[in-house]
Design an enzyme around this catalytic site. Sequence first.
Site, PDB file in Angstrom:
ATOM      1  N   THR A 160      -5.694  48.434  81.171  1.00 41.45           N
ATOM      2  CA  THR A 160      -4.334  48.863  80.837  1.00 41.45           C
ATOM      3  C   THR A 160      -4.087  50.218  81.486  1.00 41.45           C
ATOM      4  O   THR A 160      -4.943  51.106  81.410  1.00 41.45           O
ATOM      5  CB  THR A 160      -4.182  48.972  79.305  1.00 41.45           C
ATOM      6  OG1 THR A 160      -4.482  47.707  78.726  1.00 41.45           O
ATOM      7  CG2 THR A 160      -2.771  49.381  78.912  1.00 41.45           C
ATOM      8  N   ILE A 338      12.776  30.679  61.829  1.00 37.65           N
ATOM      9  CA  ILE A 338      14.047  30.997  61.151  1.00 37.65           C
ATOM     10  C   ILE A 338      15.212  30.886  62.137  1.00 37.65           C
ATOM     11  O   ILE A 338      16.288  30.408  61.800  1.00 37.65           O
ATOM     12  CB  ILE A 338      13.979  32.396  60.484  1.00 37.65           C
ATOM     13  CG1 ILE A 338      12.980  32.355  59.317  1.00 37.65           C
ATOM     14  CG2 ILE A 338      15.349  32.867  60.010  1.00 37.65           C
ATOM     15  CD1 ILE A 338      12.662  33.705  58.697  1.00 37.65           C
ATOM     16  N   GLU A 364      -8.943  45.640  72.438  1.00 39.15           N
ATOM     17  CA  GLU A 364      -9.643  46.639  71.609  1.00 39.15           C
ATOM     18  C   GLU A 364     -10.536  45.952  70.570  1.00 39.15           C
ATOM     19  O   GLU A 364     -10.724  46.444  69.453  1.00 39.15           O
ATOM     20  CB  GLU A 364      -8.673  47.660  71.012  1.00 39.15           C
ATOM     21  CG  GLU A 364      -7.952  48.419  72.124  1.00 39.15           C
ATOM     22  CD  GLU A 364      -7.719  49.888  71.893  1.00 39.15           C
ATOM     23  OE1 GLU A 364      -8.289  50.461  70.957  1.00 39.15           O
ATOM     24  OE2 GLU A 364      -6.961  50.478  72.688  1.00 39.15           O
TER      25      GLU A 364
HETATM   26  N1  CAA Z   1     -19.306  54.986  66.553  1.00 34.04           N
HETATM   27  C1  CAA Z   1     -20.315  55.648  67.166  1.00 34.04           C
HETATM   28  N2  CAA Z   1     -21.404  55.018  67.640  1.00 34.04           N
HETATM   29  C2  CAA Z   1     -21.466  53.697  67.477  1.00 34.04           C
HETATM   30  C3  CAA Z   1     -20.473  52.955  66.814  1.00 34.04           C
HETATM   31  C4  CAA Z   1     -19.337  53.665  66.349  1.00 34.04           C
HETATM   32  N3  CAA Z   1     -18.351  53.033  65.731  1.00 34.04           N
HETATM   33  N4  CAA Z   1     -20.819  51.666  66.808  1.00 34.04           N
HETATM   34  C5  CAA Z   1     -22.015  51.571  67.417  1.00 34.04           C
HETATM   35  N5  CAA Z   1     -22.410  52.816  67.817  1.00 34.04           N
HETATM   36  C6  CAA Z   1     -23.647  53.177  68.518  1.00 34.04           C
HETATM   37  C7  CAA Z   1     -24.846  52.758  67.681  1.00 34.04           C
HETATM   38  O1  CAA Z   1     -25.241  53.815  66.816  1.00 34.04           O
HETATM   39  C8  CAA Z   1     -25.880  52.514  68.729  1.00 34.04           C
HETATM   40  O2  CAA Z   1     -26.435  53.753  69.156  1.00 34.04           O
HETATM   41  P1  CAA Z   1     -28.016  54.003  69.115  1.00 34.04           P
HETATM   42  O3  CAA Z   1     -28.563  52.984  70.070  1.00 34.04           O
HETATM   43  O4  CAA Z   1     -28.178  55.401  69.544  1.00 34.04           O
HETATM   44  O5  CAA Z   1     -28.417  53.745  67.706  1.00 34.04           O
HETATM   45  C9  CAA Z   1     -25.098  51.972  69.906  1.00 34.04           C
HETATM   46  O6  CAA Z   1     -23.748  52.408  69.717  1.00 34.04           O
HETATM   47  C10 CAA Z   1     -25.133  50.462  70.019  1.00 34.04           C
HETATM   48  O7  CAA Z   1     -24.603  49.925  68.843  1.00 34.04           O
HETATM   49  P2  CAA Z   1     -24.764  48.388  68.497  1.00 34.04           P
HETATM   50  O8  CAA Z   1     -26.224  48.024  68.567  1.00 34.04           O
HETATM   51  O9  CAA Z   1     -24.024  48.153  67.235  1.00 34.04           O
HETATM   52  O10 CAA Z   1     -24.025  47.693  69.739  1.00 34.04           O
HETATM   53  P3  CAA Z   1     -23.823  46.177  70.055  1.00 34.04           P
HETATM   54  O11 CAA Z   1     -24.202  45.904  71.440  1.00 34.04           O
HETATM   55  O12 CAA Z   1     -24.377  45.318  68.946  1.00 34.04           O
HETATM   56  O13 CAA Z   1     -22.183  46.039  70.083  1.00 34.04           O
HETATM   57  C11 CAA Z   1     -19.989  45.730  69.278  1.00 34.04           C
HETATM   58  C12 CAA Z   1     -21.385  46.375  69.101  1.00 34.04           C
HETATM   59  C13 CAA Z   1     -19.270  46.168  68.013  1.00 34.04           C
HETATM   60  C14 CAA Z   1     -19.997  44.231  69.382  1.00 34.04           C
HETATM   61  C15 CAA Z   1     -19.295  46.341  70.530  1.00 34.04           C
HETATM   62  O14 CAA Z   1     -19.868  45.843  71.723  1.00 34.04           O
HETATM   63  C16 CAA Z   1     -17.820  46.120  70.554  1.00 34.04           C
HETATM   64  O15 CAA Z   1     -17.054  46.851  69.910  1.00 34.04           O
HETATM   65  N6  CAA Z   1     -17.327  45.117  71.343  1.00 34.04           N
HETATM   66  C17 CAA Z   1     -15.916  44.934  71.586  1.00 34.04           C
HETATM   67  C18 CAA Z   1     -15.503  45.677  72.820  1.00 34.04           C
HETATM   68  C19 CAA Z   1     -14.075  46.117  72.778  1.00 34.04           C
HETATM   69  O16 CAA Z   1     -13.506  46.420  71.745  1.00 34.04           O
HETATM   70  N7  CAA Z   1     -13.476  46.215  73.949  1.00 34.04           N
HETATM   71  C20 CAA Z   1     -12.161  46.725  74.065  1.00 34.04           C
HETATM   72  C21 CAA Z   1     -11.863  47.070  75.481  1.00 34.04           C
HETATM   73  S1  CAA Z   1     -10.695  48.388  75.625  1.00 34.04           S
HETATM   74  C22 CAA Z   1      -9.170  47.724  75.435  1.00 34.04           C
HETATM   75  O17 CAA Z   1      -9.002  46.614  75.051  1.00 34.04           O
HETATM   76  C23 CAA Z   1      -8.047  48.670  75.713  1.00 34.04           C
HETATM   77  C24 CAA Z   1      -6.740  47.993  75.963  1.00 34.04           C
HETATM   78  O18 CAA Z   1      -6.427  47.622  77.051  1.00 34.04           O
HETATM   79  C25 CAA Z   1      -5.784  47.876  74.872  1.00 34.04           C
END
Ligand code: CAA
Length: 387
Positions: A160, A338, A364
């Site tokens: 975006t 509607i 997101e």
């Molecule tokens: N805040 C801070 N750190 C975080 C966190 C958070 N909310 N969530 C996870 N972390 C950290 C963890 O502590 C971990 O760190 P350490 O290794 O140091 O402990 C690290 O991140 C990895 O965390 P996970 O093991 O939980 O990661 P994962 O691989 O299992 O993935 C997931 C987690 C939630 C699935 C993530 O991949 C995710 O959110 N996926 C969706 C991606 C997304 O939202 N993409 C959006 C693209 S942008 C967009 O869409 C913009 C637009 O155009 C509108």
Amino acid sequence: MDLGLSPEQREIQGLAREFAVAEIDPHAAAWDRERTFPRELFARLGELGLMGVCVPEEYGGAGADFIAYVLVLEELSRADAGVGVTVAVHTSAATLPLLMFGSEAQRRRFVPPLARGETIGAFALTEPGSGSDAAALRTRAERLPDGAGWRIDGGKQWITNGAAAGTILLFARSDPAQRGARGISAFVLDAEHVQVARHTEKLGLNSSSTVDLVVDGAEVAADRLLHEEGRGFAVAMATLDGGRIGIAAQAVGIARAAFELARDYALQREQFGRRIAEFQAIQWKLADMATEIDAARLLTLRAAWRRQQGLSHTAEGAQAKLFASAVAQRQTSEAIQILGGYGYTKEFPAERYYRDAKVTEIYEGTSEIQRLVIARELLGLRERSEP
Ligand code: CAA
């Protein structure tokens, strides 16, 4: 709905509402039809302080809070969801992480032009092989000799604002020996560091710009690394925690647009000798719509309030987005129902709202990812380190 807003929050909400009615409503249908990204509009929003609502004044912003910011997103998205997402990504996904994770020098350099709307911001995380599994990204950042900076190679998808952005927050793997989330770093790039490979044609949100980007051996100085090396994934996740609240507000705005259209139509359309608003079938639909929209807004404001207070908001932001996006999806469909046959035509904007709403369940983080995030927080099964 009386939300107990402060005078400043009401004032900014009113400013955004008036701007949307005067400057966006008259053009939204044409921007959608002609797939126009209204670049000029963002300069005007910048002049009003709406490109940096919750950025402190000392960094060029309006100095209001995160609640005022989500109220603005609802108003802009009510008029045009493409404008809403442009401002949301620019603010929550580019400007705010720079403020939160940048050094003082990075903040002074990059934030003021963004907050004033002179530069547009983008967030480049997603790649063709890395969507929900964000940690699988393959864009590579290699250290240049003698610590002179970084060389970046790779491709980003569905970005975006990518074609309009002057400042791009980009995530790359800086340590290939580390798999998954570890070994990813965040970088601040300029437009000249990336090439637009393709403009994406979409189902809706046609007034927003979505592109694929290529980074072909761009060399950037060491001061383009944001936060610590290898901590970029946590930067991305913390950014999305706040960004999801903005998308929830966008979904509330779309749902409200659909509700207001359906309500006004029902009050003037006559069938069987009466206005259709007098039929209970239509009344119940409108009552459900208004109730669900209020609930979605309250979840959004709760998450925004927690973020503003510096409280954890990972689960609350995900809940707001999960619920509000489903409401937008349902209510835009109900609005078409509607309006009946008219709802299915381009004579009314109901079909645009319906097309625009769908993506709020996808970007997101999909609704499935939101459920995963909520469940992880609820169950406390995972330790989480601070970014
Ligand atoms: N805040 C801070 N750190 C975080 C966190 C958070 N909310 N969530 C996870 N972390 C950290 C963890 O502590 C971990 O760190 P350490 O290794 O140091 O402990 C690290 O991140 C990895 O965390 P996970 O093991 O939980 O990661 P994962 O691989 O299992 O993935 C997931 C987690 C939630 C699935 C993530 O991949 C995710 O959110 N996926 C969706 C991606 C997304 O939202 N993409 C959006 C693209 S942008 C967009 O869409 C913009 C637009 O155009 C509108």
